[in-house]
Scaffold this active site. Structure first.
Site, PDB file in Angstrom:
ATOM      1  N   ARG A  93      -3.445 -10.490   4.585  1.00  0.00           N
ATOM      2  CA  ARG A  93      -3.852 -10.458   3.160  1.00  0.00           C
ATOM      3  C   ARG A  93      -2.713  -9.836   2.351  1.00  0.00           C
ATOM      4  O   ARG A  93      -2.441  -8.650   2.498  1.00  0.00           O
ATOM      5  CB  ARG A  93      -5.136  -9.637   3.031  1.00  0.00           C
ATOM      6  CG  ARG A  93      -5.686  -9.571   1.621  1.00  0.00           C
ATOM      7  CD  ARG A  93      -6.944  -8.708   1.561  1.00  0.00           C
ATOM      8  NE  ARG A  93      -7.501  -8.708   0.228  1.00  0.00           N
ATOM      9  CZ  ARG A  93      -7.079  -7.911  -0.758  1.00  0.00           C
ATOM     10  NH1 ARG A  93      -6.104  -7.050  -0.544  1.00  0.00           N
ATOM     11  NH2 ARG A  93      -7.627  -7.974  -1.953  1.00  0.00           N
TER      12      ARG A  93
ATOM     13  N   LYS B  42       0.819  -1.223   0.000  1.00  0.00           N
ATOM     14  CA  LYS B  42       0.000   0.000   0.000  1.00  0.00           C
ATOM     15  C   LYS B  42       0.854   1.275   0.000  1.00  0.00           C
ATOM     16  O   LYS B  42       2.013   1.265   0.374  1.00  0.00           O
ATOM     17  CB  LYS B  42      -1.028  -0.046   1.134  1.00  0.00           C
ATOM     18  CG  LYS B  42      -2.144  -1.042   0.759  1.00  0.00           C
ATOM     19  CD  LYS B  42      -3.301  -1.106   1.707  1.00  0.00           C
ATOM     20  CE  LYS B  42      -4.339  -2.107   1.147  1.00  0.00           C
ATOM     21  NZ  LYS B  42      -5.405  -2.421   2.092  1.00  0.00           N
TER      22      LYS B  42
HETATM   23  N1  HH2 Z   1      -7.384  -4.130   0.589  1.00  0.00           N
HETATM   24  C1  HH2 Z   1      -7.673  -4.164  -0.729  1.00  0.00           C
HETATM   25  C2  HH2 Z   1      -8.760  -4.926  -1.197  1.00  0.00           C
HETATM   26  N2  HH2 Z   1      -9.499  -5.676  -0.354  1.00  0.00           N
HETATM   27  N3  HH2 Z   1      -9.941  -6.463   1.831  1.00  0.00           N
HETATM   28  C3  HH2 Z   1      -9.666  -6.462   3.138  1.00  0.00           C
HETATM   29  N4  HH2 Z   1     -10.376  -7.220   3.991  1.00  0.00           N
HETATM   30  N5  HH2 Z   1      -8.631  -5.713   3.660  1.00  0.00           N
HETATM   31  C4  HH2 Z   1      -7.857  -4.908   2.869  1.00  0.00           C
HETATM   32  O1  HH2 Z   1      -6.953  -4.219   3.396  1.00  0.00           O
HETATM   33  C5  HH2 Z   1      -8.131  -4.893   1.454  1.00  0.00           C
HETATM   34  C6  HH2 Z   1      -9.210  -5.691   0.963  1.00  0.00           C
HETATM   35  C7  HH2 Z   1      -6.835  -3.391  -1.694  1.00  0.00           C
HETATM   36  O2  HH2 Z   1      -5.783  -4.193  -2.230  1.00  0.00           O
HETATM   37  P1  HH2 Z   1      -5.795  -4.893  -3.674  1.00  0.00           P
HETATM   38  O3  HH2 Z   1      -6.879  -5.930  -3.751  1.00  0.00           O
HETATM   39  O4  HH2 Z   1      -4.458  -5.405  -4.006  1.00  0.00           O
HETATM   40  O5  HH2 Z   1      -6.079  -3.699  -4.667  1.00  0.00           O
HETATM   41  P2  HH2 Z   1      -7.348  -3.311  -5.531  1.00  0.00           P
HETATM   42  O6  HH2 Z   1      -8.459  -3.009  -4.586  1.00  0.00           O
HETATM   43  O7  HH2 Z   1      -6.884  -2.109  -6.319  1.00  0.00           O
HETATM   44  O8  HH2 Z   1      -7.704  -4.485  -6.405  1.00  0.00           O
END
Ligand code: HH2
Length: 281
Positions: free
Chosen positions: A248, A213
């Site tokens: 995660r 992040k």
């Molecule tokens: N962060 C993201 C997405 N989903 N779910 C939970 N429970 N906690 C988190 O911190 C979280 C999440 C963001 O990360 P990422 O999926 O890599 O990115 P994007 O939302 O751009 O697909």
């Protein structure tokens, strides 16, 4: 005895995720990636079809279904021992994913965006994650104002736990997540990590998502999210020390190894349900 933990590997079936958008957009590539994450130590595979990065456009349910369901079905068949999670705020997507073999609903709105979500999770006996966020990904950047971010997040999670249990979801099926990066400044993310024990004290298993992040990039000068692994490891190990038990992440192998070592050093707290430190073969 080492502390128990679970790694949740991220399978983004999106063209626009902040760190790996487009890499696993194709169904076969996403399933292959999920298999690799499971082999590297992910006990949970989190399949998402809608980016939640600040400013990301909303995705129609039909398109999200098209992205997510074949990947969930493919992973359920290819990695039957993995827990398949669906990262969605839409009940229709969660229902189709549960039909296709998922058993965990990761809802970044904590069951708030879709009025059918809580009942669905309860009826299907799924496990779920309730995460703190304000607004939605399009508006949240302007909502990072708190008197005390930890107190606010804790109160919100307690309120969402109450709503979920009222809807019939057993307390034992609920994980909570402070929502690192969701309507939070970099300093607020750090404060949540500093005082994560106050979130752990709520009771349910705590999940954290710091992986790659932007606050890690600002602290290290790493603009490329793929270069934020060391920061990701540092924050996950610190979170383990504070009592978080689900992590995660994108880079499963390296984080798994760091947690496996750290788990032998941190004091053993309450055992996390179903968690283990054994890497899948
Ligand atoms: N962060 C993201 C997405 N989903 N779910 C939970 N429970 N906690 C988190 O911190 C979280 C999440 C963001 O990360 P990422 O999926 O890599 O990115 P994007 O939302 O751009 O697909």
């Amino acid at each position: 005895m080492p502390a128990s933990f679970s790694v949740m590997g991220i399978v983004n079936v999106t063209p626009d995720s902040f760190s790996d958008g487009g890499e696993w957009f194709d169904t076969d590539a996403a399933v292959r990636h999920g298999r690799e994450l499971a082999a590297a130590g992910a006990e949970i595979l989190d399949v998402g079809g809608e980016s939640t990065r600040p400013g990301a456009p909303a995705v129609e349910a039909e398109e999200e279904l098209r992205r997510v369901v074949p990947v969930v079905a493919g992973l359920a068949e290819a990695v039957p021992r993995a827990v398949i999670s669906v990262d969605t705020t839409k009940a229709v997507v969660a229902a189709a994913a549960l039909d296709a073999g998922a058993s965990y609903v990761n809802d970044v709105s904590a069951l708030r965006f879709d009025p059918d979500m809580a009942a669905l999770v309860a009826e299907r006996g799924a496990r779920c994650c309730l995460m703190h966020m304000r607004g939605d990904p399009r508006t949240m950047a302007g909502e990072a104002r708190y008197d005390d971010v930890v107190d606010t997040v804790r109160a919100h999670l307690e309120e969402r736990i109450e709503a979920a249990t009222q809807a019939g979801i057993p307390l034992a099926a609920i994980d909570v997540d402070p929502g690192i990066g969701f309507a939070k400044t970099g300093e607020q993310n750090l404060e949540l990590l500093r005082r994560l024990d106050e979130i752990v004290a709520i009771g349910p298993r705590v999940l954290v998502g710091t992986s790659r992040k932007s606050f890690l990039g600002r602290l290290t000068g790493r603009d490329d999210p793929r270069q934020r692994l060391a920061g990701t490891i540092a924050t996950n190990v610190l979170a383990l020390q504070s009592g978080a038990r689900v992590f995660r992440v994108h880079d499963v192998g390296a984080v798994y190894d760091a947690l496996a070592v750290a788990a032998h050093v941190v004091p053993v707290g309450r055992a996390a349900p179903g968690a283990s430190v054994a890497r899948h073969g």
